[in-house]
Design an enzyme around this catalytic site. Structure first.
Site, short mmCIF file in Angstrom:
data_model
loop_
_atom_site.label_atom_id
_atom_site.label_comp_id
_atom_site.label_asym_id
_atom_site.label_seq_id
_atom_site.Cartn_x
_atom_site.Cartn_y
_atom_site.Cartn_z
N ASP A 1 5.56 56.32 74.51
CA ASP A 1 5.96 56.21 75.92
C ASP A 1 4.75 55.94 76.79
O ASP A 1 4.50 56.63 77.78
CB ASP A 1 6.67 57.50 76.35
CG ASP A 1 7.42 57.34 77.67
OD1 ASP A 1 7.74 56.20 78.04
OD2 ASP A 1 7.69 58.36 78.33
N HIS B 1 6.66 67.12 89.18
CA HIS B 1 7.68 66.13 88.85
C HIS B 1 8.99 66.86 88.57
O HIS B 1 9.00 67.96 88.04
CB HIS B 1 7.26 65.32 87.62
CG HIS B 1 8.28 64.34 87.13
ND1 HIS B 1 8.60 63.20 87.83
CD2 HIS B 1 9.07 64.33 86.02
CE1 HIS B 1 9.53 62.53 87.16
NE2 HIS B 1 9.83 63.19 86.07
N SER C 1 13.00 66.04 86.95
CA SER C 1 14.03 65.18 86.38
C SER C 1 15.21 66.08 86.04
O SER C 1 15.11 67.31 86.13
CB SER C 1 13.53 64.45 85.13
OG SER C 1 13.50 65.33 84.01
N GLY D 1 16.16 66.75 83.24
CA GLY D 1 15.81 67.52 82.05
C GLY D 1 15.00 68.77 82.37
O GLY D 1 14.85 69.65 81.53
N LYS E 1 5.82 72.78 81.44
CA LYS E 1 6.85 71.75 81.28
C LYS E 1 8.15 72.44 80.91
O LYS E 1 8.23 73.15 79.91
CB LYS E 1 6.45 70.74 80.21
CG LYS E 1 7.43 69.58 80.12
CD LYS E 1 6.88 68.43 79.31
CE LYS E 1 7.84 67.26 79.34
NZ LYS E 1 7.33 66.10 78.58
#
Length: 871
Positions: free
Chosen positions: A364, A232, A234, A236, A254
């Site tokens: 979330d 993934h 993003s 960020g 991450k």
């Protein structure tokens, strides 16, 4: 999820709108100041710029980007603007604090993130002066790293070679993009990527030589993990599958970028990574939570090392198992899915309760943050929005439909999302509940009925406080969407009324709210703009408001339009002519004919196939042979651009009606109607074969376009668009093999559940295909009736009339490609035999010949690669 839609959702609760509409509510004072003597002020969407009258800027060069955070942006702007005015350097900047936050938000474009100001030094001396003096003046002010640029020392200055003035060329796929000029004089795409790249021929100023050399020596040899793939991305940071170099253990990394990936509170990705690290420590030992394996920093980026959990995200599990996306579904299929889904929901609730027992609010909960293991147990990932229940902090991000209303706090936030998941897993249209308070009950009822769920505990039951009135399902549109032909006239008028009620004639950028593409392309065209809505009303027999036609006429006069049918001026000219404004249409067409068409792609959207169809139409309605010759030339160039002599389509090319070879095949079939030449059918067949080569047979036996990530059945880039042209081709050239492929594609347009309702990428396009194939067949009529009934799943009341959400379901849309106008034309094709899309229907009878025009001076002889018309 296409994250660009987020930026267009801030300005209005119901419609996509330009970020400018939201940003101008609180601008930097500098954004409204007048230009000093000898300077020119300009505004362009989110940017405000100032440029000295003399000397003129060069076409391209090394530009300087200045990064800033929310807290220091006013100071950085004041320092840089003062320097630029004192030293005669052209510059631009984001016009508001809100835009600074949006530019650096979690799902902002990574290639442009961090860019707050842009400076245009006119020569090497000015560049060196800028770097030296601004580096000292800004004194290392912190800001996000600009991924597309070369960093200057350790401060907020970054460099990139690119265009100073707007120039455009066509990319390899024919898309019109910003460009710079090679030494040969040829324009090349000025690609903005999320990595720093410099053209090999670009001049390197002496002041940059050492910095560029150091950048080329950057090594990843010291990085303690070998990255296998990106899971993934993003703004960020990324999430990566990797192996530890010391022992080969598989892990998940991450990444968090400082000052980037901002949430609505302004917290950056590193702040949230710190929170996630702390939370995972508190949850250590839980089966539903990954184990923390380490934490480190590399290249200023922060990394959290986590246990790799084997399995797949819940949204992918759903895509593989949800039965309603297949053409044939039995009661046994839905019963089997119900058992699997309820088992997974039980596992999610069990895991959530174990997290709550440790005093943590997950914060979330949605399908992408849940991993389904091979044995069916579910693990939770992505704890960056979590918080202790006794020190609860409301999440400043959230997925549409899952984020809790403001009155809920603590564990109730997770309970709300769990209820939403219980609805989503059976009826995955959760963003609609944000657009309308009635949709949740409508979707619950549909889920209960379709999956035979117990009524005592309906999926996604209402857990809101009892003091808030329970919402009543909206049933006022049931009769309109009955699927009965008698309902059509009223349904058409109701759809048109919703569209008319949304009009904004006081604005100059758009008349009807639609897809964000109306701001990146134009708000006038057929696909996303006013022309498409007016055409839909005209084609289906709905009322066309003269004031709206007047708006379009004025808009054409006040702005230049690029060529193109679905986006661009050719489609606008076509609609103006249909609405009785022949002279204005021809004037616009003459303007467009003067455009340099070098590099046009072969596509229907804004390229040669669409342009050729428009020119052919005008040739037939006016009898102008010059226009016919231009249409033939467009077809020749489109065919050449497709490289039909190759065994496979060129790399980077797309398939389908709007972007692929099928658009050119459509033009060739229309030309055949005029010229009656078999060579045109040969070429059309080869073009269709190029698109069919991009299709695969899915597990359910349907034929769909494989875009490398998923299979697509839709009109724009999927198999339905290919089929729409293929069925016309087969009327001239029957072929058993192609007929079988058409049947397989037709079955891909049958499924009961379609994510979006629109024409280009949703249910309306599949309805339109079914109408083209054989609307009178008993079985197909039943499919169409069910499609029309299932539009109720998407419909949202607007001013008392039915309206539909656009792409991504986050906001309503009225345009032809994604909204009400497209639904209206698709239904018109079923109930009134009207066209779904301009030129999509190819008449089988020969057309009247195009006569030579008396004014021979305007004529251009065809090159001979394609035939001249009969007669």
């Amino acid at each position: 999820m296409d994250m660009r839609y987020e930026a267009y959702s801030y300005a209005d609760r119901l419609f996509y709108d330009s970020p400018v509409q939201w940003a101008v509510r609180e601008e930097f004072p500098a954004a409204t100041e007048a230009a000093p003597p000898g300077w020119v002020r300009s505004t362009r969407e989110v940017w405000v710029g100032f440029q000295p009258v003399t000397p003129e800027l060069p076409e391209q060069g090394w530009k300087i980007h200045v990064a800033a955070r929310l807290d220091n942006a006013p100071h950085v702007l004041e320092v840089v603007r003062r320097y630029c005015f004192d030293n005669g350097v052209a510059y631009k900047f984001l016009r508001s604090p809100g835009l600074v936050q949006t530019q650096n938000a979690k799902y902002a474009a990574r290639a442009s993130s961090g860019k707050f100001l842009t400076l245009y030094p006119r020569d090497d001396a000015a560049l060196e002066h800028c770097l030296s003096n601004l580096d000292a003046a800004l004194d290392g002010a912190p800001g996000p790293y600009i991924l597309s640029d070369l960093r200057w020392r350790k401060g907020p200055l970054y460099l990139r070679y690119g265009g100073f003035v707007e120039q455009f060329c066509r990319s390899e796929t024919g898309e019109l993009v910003l460009a710079f000029r090679e030494p040969s004089g040829k324009l090349r795409p000025d690609v903005r990527a999320a990595v720093f790249e410099v053209p090999p021929w670009a001049p390197v100023p002496a002041v940059l030589a050492d910095t560029l050399a150091a950048a080329s020596r950057t090594s990843v040899d010291d990085f303690p993990y070998t990255v296998q793939s990106a899971l993934h991305f993003s703004n960020g940071g990324g999430i990566y599958l990797a192996r530890r170099t010391t022992d080969g253990q598989q892990v998940v990394l991450k990444e968090a970028r400082p000052h980037a990936g901002l949430d609505q509170r302004g917290d950056d990705a590193v702040t949230r990574l710190d929170l996630e690290h702390e939370t995972l420590g508190r949850l250590a030992g839980l089966d539903a939570v990954p184990t923390v394996l380490g934490r480190f920093t590399a290249w200023e980026h922060h990394f959290l090392v986590q246990e790799y959990i084997e399995g797949e995200p819940l949204h992918r599990w759903f895509g593989r198992n949800y039965p309603l996306v297949h053409p044939e579904v039995t009661d046994e299929d839905t019963a089997e899915y119900r058992v699997k889904a309820l088992r997974i929901l039980d596992s999610i609730e069990e895991g959530l309760r174990s997290i709550h027992a440790r005093g943590i609010v997950f914060g979330d909960l949605h399908p992408r943050n849940l991993i389904v293991r091979p044995d069916g147990r579910v693990a939770f990932v992505d704890f960056e929005l979590s918080s202790p229940a006794d020190a609860f902090v409301r999440p400043a991000l959230g997925a549409a439909g899952f984020a809790a209303p403001p009155e809920l706090t603590g564990f109730a936030v997770d309970d709300h999302a769990l209820a939403a998941l219980r609805l989503w897993i059976f009826m995955p249209l959760l963003p609609l509940t944000v657009l309308s308070p009635h949709k949740a009950e409508t979707l619950r009822a549909a889920a209960r009925e379709r999956f035979a769920l117990p009524s005592a505990e309906p999926p996604g039951h209402d857990r809101r406080p009892a003091t808030r009135p329970r919402e009543v399902p909206a049933e006022q549109f049931d009769e309109l969407f009955s699927g009965e032909p008698a309902a059509w006239p009223r349904l058409r008028d109701e759809l048109a009324a919703a569209t008319a009620a949304s009009a904004t004639p006081h604005r100059t950028d758009r008349l009807f709210p639609g897809d964000p593409s109306q701001f990146t392309h134009d708000g006038l065209g057929l696909a996303y703009g006013a022309a498409g809505v007016l055409w839909a009303c005209h084609a289906t027999g709905a009322r066309v408001d003269p004031a709206h036609v007047g708006w379009l006429l004025k808009a054409v006069d006040r702005r230049p339009l690029r060529p193109g049918l679905l986006v661009g001026g050719h489609g606008v000219a076509y609609v103006l002519d249909l609405l009785g404004h022949r002279q204005q249409a021809m004037d616009l067409l003459d303007r467009l004919m003067k455009d340099d068409s070098e590099g046009y792609g072969p596509d229907l959207l804004g390229g040669l196939a669409g342009i050729g169809l428009c020119l052919l139409n005008f040739a037939r309605t006016t009898g102008d042979r010059t226009l016919y010759d231009a249409a033939v030339e467009a077809a020749e160039r489109a065919v050449a651009g497709l490289h039909l002599d190759r065994a496979a389509p060129p790399d980077g090319s797309r398939a389908g009606l709007v972007h692929g070879a099928s658009g050119t095949a459509l033009l060739l079939l229309h030309l055949h109607q005029v010229a009656a030449d078999s060579n045109l059918l040969d070429l059309a067949g080869r073009a269709l074969e190029h698109d069919l080569a991009r299709c695969v047979v899915a597990e359910d036996g349907t034929l769909q376009v494989d875009d490398g990530i998923r299979v697509l059945p839709y009109l724009e880039s999927g198999s339905a668009g290919i089929a729409a042209v293929l069925q016309a081709h087969l009327k001239h050239r029957p072929d058993a093999g192609l007929a079988e492929q058409l049947e397989r594609i037709g079955r891909a347009a049958v499924p009961e559940f379609i994510v979006q309702p629109g024409l280009f990428n949703g249910r309306a396009g599949l309805i339109g295909l079914q109408a083209l194939l054989d609307p009178d067949a008993t079985e197909r009529a039943g499919v169409i009736r069910r499609h029309v009934r299932r539009l109720l799943w998407h419909v949202v009341p607007y001013e008392g009339h039915p309206a539909f959400p656009g792409e991504q379901l986050l906001r309503l849309s009225m345009d032809l490609a994604t909204g009400n106008a497209g639904v209206m034309t698709a239904l018109g094709s079923v109930y009134a035999g009207t066209p779904t899309l301009p030129f999509l229907t190819v008449p089988t009878e020969p057309a009247e010949p195009v006569a030579p025009k008396a004014d021979a001076a305007r004529q251009r002889p065809p090159s001979g690669a394609l035939p001249t018309p009969t007669g």
